[in-house]
Scaffold this active site. Structure first.
Site, PDB file in Angstrom:
ATOM      1  N   SER A   1       0.843  -1.195   0.000  1.00 55.11           N
ATOM      2  CA  SER A   1       0.000   0.000   0.000  1.00 55.11           C
ATOM      3  C   SER A   1       0.875   1.240   0.000  1.00 55.11           C
ATOM      4  CB  SER A   1      -0.897   0.021   1.247  1.00 55.11           C
ATOM      5  OG  SER A   1      -1.550   1.264   1.397  1.00 55.11           O
TER       6      SER A   1
ATOM      7  N   TYR B   1      -2.278  -0.775  10.143  1.00 53.01           N
ATOM      8  CA  TYR B   1      -2.339  -1.052   8.705  1.00 53.01           C
ATOM      9  C   TYR B   1      -1.070  -0.555   8.009  1.00 53.01           C
ATOM     10  CZ  TYR B   1      -3.900  -0.990   3.860  1.00 53.01           C
ATOM     11  OH  TYR B   1      -3.985  -1.189   2.503  1.00 53.01           O
TER      12      TYR B   1
END
Length: 232
Positions: free
Chosen positions: A124, A138
């Site tokens: 990501s 995350y």
């Protein structure tokens, strides 16, 4: 024939990857948390799931040539929440530890057979840019994926074992749509010079290239798909 194990295949980016890899010379083993629709059921919150998935996929395919780690969770965990540590550990288990275990099994598989192989880890933009205050876990899990990818690339290139990472920004999946709406979509879009979030198909095209076509000298590369919302 190229045999590929794909995790997180049931929706969003994963479903787009399934479509992109629907090719005559590709055989695909697909993981989904609950199984069904021709997928292998594996819940990565269970520490036993990666090994069970790998064993099932090898039994199905005979050998695995490419591993694509796409499965992950994106769950808010407020800093003052009672479940902060539990959420951190769940996110690390699903996003990073399960991927690491599958990477380890893949490398051992190729080493034992004296064969080359490829790993594509879907990380990501958050690995480099960070994320919201409710998503420390995350961002950290995705940064770990990037570091792991580079380590594998440096460690095993001589044996023909290649590793790549893809770092999407916001992608128009159901999960991203909900997040954009909750965070003021127009404001977030203003931060993306392209003027829109990525389509899952754009990420899938990148994954397909790395899995099947990228030259070996690209091993260790991290490919951004974020509309220039983060450049490095």
């Amino acid at each position: 024939m190229t045999n590929i194990l794909l995790t997180g295949s049931s929706r969003g980016i994963g479903a787009a990857i399934v479509t992109a890899l629907d090719l005559p010379d590709v055989t695909l083993a697909k993981q989904a948390t609950r199984g069904g629709n021709g997928t292998i059921a594996a819940d990565f919150a269970d520490p036993a799931a990666p090994q069970a998935l790998w064993d099932t996929a090898v039994a199905q395919l005979g050998t695995i040539d490419v591993l694509v780690n796409n499965a992950g969770v994106f769950e808010a965990s407020p800093l003052d929440g009672d479940e902060w540590v539990a959420q951190w550990e769940r996110t690390m288990r699903v996003n990073l530890t399960a991927s690491a275990e599958l990477c380890r099994l893949a490398v051992l598989h190729w080493q034992a057979r004296g064969r080359p192989g490829r790993i594509v880890n879907v990380a990501s933009r958050a690995a480099y840019r960070g994320d919201s205050p409710a998503h420390w876990h995350y961002a950290a899990s995705k940064a770990g994926m990037v570091a792991m990818t580079k380590t594998i690339a440096r460690g095993y290139a001589g044996a023909g074992i290649l590793a790549f990472a893809v770092c999407p920004g916001f992608t128009m999946t159901g999960m991203a749509e909900d997040y954009l709406a909750s965070r003021g979509g127009d404001k977030l879009l203003a931060d993306i010079p392209l003027g829109r979030v990525a389509a899952p198909e754009e990420v899938a095209t990148t994954v397909k290239f790395l899995a099947l076509e990228a030259p070996p000298s690209m091993t260790g590369a991290v490919v951004d798909v974020n509309g220039a919302s983060y450049v490095r």
